[in-house]
Write an enzyme that holds these catalytic residues in place. Sequence first.
Site, PDB file in Angstrom:
ATOM      1  N   ARG A  16      -3.004  56.607  71.378  1.00  0.00           N
ATOM      2  CA  ARG A  16      -1.476  56.531  71.709  1.00  0.00           C
ATOM      3  C   ARG A  16      -0.932  57.428  72.646  1.00  0.00           C
ATOM      4  O   ARG A  16      -0.889  57.024  73.925  1.00  0.00           O
ATOM      5  CB  ARG A  16      -0.594  56.647  70.327  1.00  0.00           C
ATOM      6  CG  ARG A  16       0.635  56.152  70.577  1.00  0.00           C
ATOM      7  CD  ARG A  16       1.704  57.020  71.075  1.00  0.00           C
ATOM      8  NE  ARG A  16       2.033  58.240  70.441  1.00  0.00           N
ATOM      9  CZ  ARG A  16       2.561  59.246  70.898  1.00  0.00           C
ATOM     10  NH1 ARG A  16       2.939  59.301  72.065  1.00  0.00           N
ATOM     11  NH2 ARG A  16       2.638  60.328  70.180  1.00  0.00           N
ATOM     12  N   ASP A  17      -0.658  58.779  72.458  1.00  0.00           N
ATOM     13  CA  ASP A  17      -0.173  59.643  73.402  1.00  0.00           C
ATOM     14  C   ASP A  17      -1.125  60.021  74.525  1.00  0.00           C
ATOM     15  O   ASP A  17      -0.481  60.032  75.754  1.00  0.00           O
ATOM     16  CB  ASP A  17      -0.110  61.029  72.800  1.00  0.00           C
ATOM     17  CG  ASP A  17       1.148  61.924  73.370  1.00  0.00           C
ATOM     18  OD1 ASP A  17       1.560  61.467  74.311  1.00  0.00           O
ATOM     19  OD2 ASP A  17       1.544  62.786  72.796  1.00  0.00           O
ATOM     20  N   HIS A 208       2.551  70.067  67.654  1.00  0.00           N
ATOM     21  CA  HIS A 208       2.154  69.119  68.501  1.00  0.00           C
ATOM     22  C   HIS A 208       2.084  69.564  70.025  1.00  0.00           C
ATOM     23  O   HIS A 208       3.250  69.429  70.471  1.00  0.00           O
ATOM     24  CB  HIS A 208       2.936  67.796  68.427  1.00  0.00           C
ATOM     25  CG  HIS A 208       2.795  66.477  69.354  1.00  0.00           C
ATOM     26  ND1 HIS A 208       2.167  65.316  69.005  1.00  0.00           N
ATOM     27  CD2 HIS A 208       3.022  66.358  70.729  1.00  0.00           C
ATOM     28  CE1 HIS A 208       2.083  64.353  70.090  1.00  0.00           C
ATOM     29  NE2 HIS A 208       2.556  65.103  71.273  1.00  0.00           N
ATOM     30  N   HIS A 210       1.384  69.990  73.749  1.00  0.00           N
ATOM     31  CA  HIS A 210       0.916  69.822  75.052  1.00  0.00           C
ATOM     32  C   HIS A 210       0.194  70.810  75.927  1.00  0.00           C
ATOM     33  O   HIS A 210       0.765  72.076  75.496  1.00  0.00           O
ATOM     34  CB  HIS A 210       1.571  68.805  76.036  1.00  0.00           C
ATOM     35  CG  HIS A 210       1.981  67.492  75.252  1.00  0.00           C
ATOM     36  ND1 HIS A 210       1.258  66.184  75.824  1.00  0.00           N
ATOM     37  CD2 HIS A 210       2.490  66.813  74.112  1.00  0.00           C
ATOM     38  CE1 HIS A 210       1.783  65.090  75.317  1.00  0.00           C
ATOM     39  NE2 HIS A 210       2.301  65.593  74.065  1.00  0.00           N
ATOM     40  N   CYS A 241       3.569  62.018  78.218  1.00  0.00           N
ATOM     41  CA  CYS A 241       4.618  61.140  77.931  1.00  0.00           C
ATOM     42  C   CYS A 241       5.066  60.811  79.271  1.00  0.00           C
ATOM     43  O   CYS A 241       5.610  61.442  80.233  1.00  0.00           O
ATOM     44  CB  CYS A 241       5.699  61.827  77.306  1.00  0.00           C
ATOM     45  SG  CYS A 241       7.208  60.614  76.999  1.00  0.00           S
ATOM     46  N   ASN A 250      -2.384  66.351  75.779  1.00  0.00           N
ATOM     47  CA  ASN A 250      -2.340  67.109  74.577  1.00  0.00           C
ATOM     48  C   ASN A 250      -3.337  68.066  74.464  1.00  0.00           C
ATOM     49  O   ASN A 250      -4.377  68.268  75.194  1.00  0.00           O
ATOM     50  CB  ASN A 250      -2.473  66.090  73.437  1.00  0.00           C
ATOM     51  CG  ASN A 250      -1.522  65.097  73.143  1.00  0.00           C
ATOM     52  OD1 ASN A 250      -1.733  63.994  73.800  1.00  0.00           O
ATOM     53  ND2 ASN A 250      -0.543  65.325  72.448  1.00  0.00           N
TER      54      ASN A 250
HETATM   55  P1  HMG Z   1      16.216  49.153  75.402  1.00  0.00           P
HETATM   56  O1  HMG Z   1      16.026  48.674  77.041  1.00  0.00           O
HETATM   57  O2  HMG Z   1      17.434  50.241  75.198  1.00  0.00           O
HETATM   58  O3  HMG Z   1      16.283  48.330  74.400  1.00  0.00           O
HETATM   59  O4  HMG Z   1      15.017  50.245  75.100  1.00  0.00           O
HETATM   60  P2  HMG Z   1      16.857  46.841  73.979  1.00  0.00           P
HETATM   61  O5  HMG Z   1      16.916  46.778  72.565  1.00  0.00           O
HETATM   62  O6  HMG Z   1      18.047  46.878  74.904  1.00  0.00           O
HETATM   63  O7  HMG Z   1      15.849  45.963  74.439  1.00  0.00           O
HETATM   64  C1  HMG Z   1      15.306  45.524  75.844  1.00  0.00           C
HETATM   65  C2  HMG Z   1      14.190  44.578  75.518  1.00  0.00           C
HETATM   66  O8  HMG Z   1      13.027  45.106  75.148  1.00  0.00           O
HETATM   67  C3  HMG Z   1      14.360  43.405  75.236  1.00  0.00           C
HETATM   68  O9  HMG Z   1      13.564  42.503  75.651  1.00  0.00           O
HETATM   69  C4  HMG Z   1      13.806  43.469  73.664  1.00  0.00           C
HETATM   70  O10 HMG Z   1      13.424  42.455  72.863  1.00  0.00           O
HETATM   71  C5  HMG Z   1      12.814  44.455  74.093  1.00  0.00           C
HETATM   72  P3  HMG Z   1      14.348  41.498  76.660  1.00  0.00           P
HETATM   73  O11 HMG Z   1      15.358  40.598  76.118  1.00  0.00           O
HETATM   74  O12 HMG Z   1      14.834  42.153  78.115  1.00  0.00           O
HETATM   75  O13 HMG Z   1      12.941  40.565  77.333  1.00  0.00           O
HETATM   76  N1  HMG Z   1      12.285  45.344  73.117  1.00  0.00           N
HETATM   77  C6  HMG Z   1      11.227  45.291  72.461  1.00  0.00           C
HETATM   78  N2  HMG Z   1       9.900  44.627  72.788  1.00  0.00           N
HETATM   79  C7  HMG Z   1       8.981  45.065  72.050  1.00  0.00           C
HETATM   80  N3  HMG Z   1       8.702  46.077  71.113  1.00  0.00           N
HETATM   81  C8  HMG Z   1       9.769  46.661  70.802  1.00  0.00           C
HETATM   82  C9  HMG Z   1      11.241  46.382  71.397  1.00  0.00           C
HETATM   83  N4  HMG Z   1      12.401  46.856  71.501  1.00  0.00           N
HETATM   84  C10 HMG Z   1      12.994  46.181  72.396  1.00  0.00           C
HETATM   85  N5  HMG Z   1       9.816  47.654  69.802  1.00  0.00           N
HETATM   86  C11 HMG Z   1      13.447  51.001  73.373  1.00  0.00           C
HETATM   87  C12 HMG Z   1      14.981  50.792  73.905  1.00  0.00           C
HETATM   88  C13 HMG Z   1      13.309  52.209  72.448  1.00  0.00           C
HETATM   89  C14 HMG Z   1      13.014  49.665  73.194  1.00  0.00           C
HETATM   90  C15 HMG Z   1      12.622  51.632  74.903  1.00  0.00           C
HETATM   91  O14 HMG Z   1      13.309  52.826  75.285  1.00  0.00           O
HETATM   92  C16 HMG Z   1      11.281  51.883  74.410  1.00  0.00           C
HETATM   93  O15 HMG Z   1      10.433  51.100  73.950  1.00  0.00           O
HETATM   94  N6  HMG Z   1      10.931  53.395  74.538  1.00  0.00           N
HETATM   95  C17 HMG Z   1       9.534  53.933  74.144  1.00  0.00           C
HETATM   96  C18 HMG Z   1       9.254  55.287  75.126  1.00  0.00           C
HETATM   97  C19 HMG Z   1       7.951  55.752  74.825  1.00  0.00           C
HETATM   98  O16 HMG Z   1       7.205  54.805  74.188  1.00  0.00           O
HETATM   99  N7  HMG Z   1       7.695  56.722  75.021  1.00  0.00           N
HETATM  100  C20 HMG Z   1       6.503  57.615  74.769  1.00  0.00           C
HETATM  101  C21 HMG Z   1       6.230  57.888  73.149  1.00  0.00           C
HETATM  102  S1  HMG Z   1       7.248  59.476  72.933  1.00  0.00           S
HETATM  103  C22 HMG Z   1       6.255  60.577  73.197  1.00  0.00           C
HETATM  104  O17 HMG Z   1       5.182  60.358  73.851  1.00  0.00           O
HETATM  105  C23 HMG Z   1       6.339  62.002  72.718  1.00  0.00           C
HETATM  106  C24 HMG Z   1       5.524  62.370  71.411  1.00  0.00           C
HETATM  107  O18 HMG Z   1       4.139  62.103  71.810  1.00  0.00           O
HETATM  108  C25 HMG Z   1       5.926  63.657  71.076  1.00  0.00           C
HETATM  109  C26 HMG Z   1       5.960  64.998  72.086  1.00  0.00           C
HETATM  110  O19 HMG Z   1       4.961  64.919  72.795  1.00  0.00           O
HETATM  111  O20 HMG Z   1       6.913  65.073  71.952  1.00  0.00           O
HETATM  112  C27 HMG Z   1       5.771  61.439  70.287  1.00  0.00           C
HETATM  113 MG    MG Z   2       3.266  63.942  72.903  1.00  0.00          MG
END
Ligand code: HMG
Ligand code: MG
Length: 312
Positions: A16-17, A208, A210, A241, A250
């Site tokens: 995933r990450d 966690h 990096h 990320c 990581n």
């Molecule tokens: P948004 O644009 O505000 O969402 O994004 P929305 O509710 O307005 O929806 C927009 C569109 O996305 C719509 O589709 C929804 O249906 C679709 P459209 O009508 O335009 O065709 N949608 C989805 N589709 C599939 N699955 C879903 C979903 N939700 C909405 N779940 C949202 C808000 C949260 C969805 C977006 O910002 C997002 O997906 N962000 C994820 C970012 C991400 O994955 N980042 C990396 C992970 S975090 C990380 O790496 C840190 C970590 O490792 C810890 C660390 O290192 O600190 C965990």
């Molecule tokens: Mg991370």
Amino acid sequence: MKLTVGSVKIVEVGPRDGLQNERVTIPTEAKIAYITALADAGLRVIEAGAFVSPKWVPQMADTAEVYGEIPKDPGVDYPVLVPNMRGLERALESGVKSISIFTAASDTFNKRNINKTIDEAFENYVPVMARARSEGMRIRGYVSTAFGCPYEGDVPPEKVLEVCARLLDLGCYEVSVGDTIGVGTPMQVQGVIGILRQVIPASKLAMHFHDTRGTALANTLAALEMGISAFDASSGGLGGCPYAPGASGNLATEDLIYMLDHMGIETGVDIRRLVKASMVIAPHLDHPLPGRYLQACMRAAAPVSVPSTAVQ
Ligand code: HMG
Ligand code: MG
């Protein structure tokens, strides 16, 4: 050095990450083979993907297919990331048993990552948690930017504590405290953990790290000294990320296991099999894997070239 920790739980986040930030598209079959090999190496928690928006993170678009196809080892937990109710519904449709919700300790990063402030994220997670708990799911929480934010700089440890406590109050069984951009250093890590531990037992905390600035292993040692026994890592040091500029991989799982093995700390992971798992995903990337142990293995396997001047 005095340590009370005799065994460590590793949460493998490579699929995933690690893969979420890759430039090239990784075939679904390669992800399945990679996760299968990680389970064969003895990893008991493997983050299998993310039900996030495919527009935001295209690399995770095939999570349903990946999750559906991995041969499930009954001894392995395969959590997936869920950012909202849509993500939870997708997870339920796929038969997922274990999810992670995620927020940051800084508002600007959170807006960039999930388009919500911290308070908005919690508002959004209340019904998600209620539904997930009613379905009997296990729920982990992540707190990003706990040691620094790419947009706001320093993050107060009191804010990290507040966000961790809110996630635990919502029903997360554990909170993973993230150094998203790899700026943390050992004394800072001990300072933050010291503040968290005034309120939260060590058994509910994971770290966690990096490895952006090469401090992940030193930070791990610092956290072990503070009684932390759960660590996230990615095989081969994959990762980053997409919404944290400059964030790199990581802590490499092999590097972590190598150190722990030689400290007599149990992990249940076979490092040779883990290297094999990293070699399953390596050919699908457009860059070498940065993990130090893995690099050393590859150098040892490669024929040593003798400079022409040496034989004259
Ligand atoms: P948004 O644009 O505000 O969402 O994004 P929305 O509710 O307005 O929806 C927009 C569109 O996305 C719509 O589709 C929804 O249906 C679709 P459209 O009508 O335009 O065709 N949608 C989805 N589709 C599939 N699955 C879903 C979903 N939700 C909405 N779940 C949202 C808000 C949260 C969805 C977006 O910002 C997002 O997906 N962000 C994820 C970012 C991400 O994955 N980042 C990396 C992970 S975090 C990380 O790496 C840190 C970590 O490792 C810890 C660390 O290192 O600190 C965990
Ligand atoms: Mg991370």
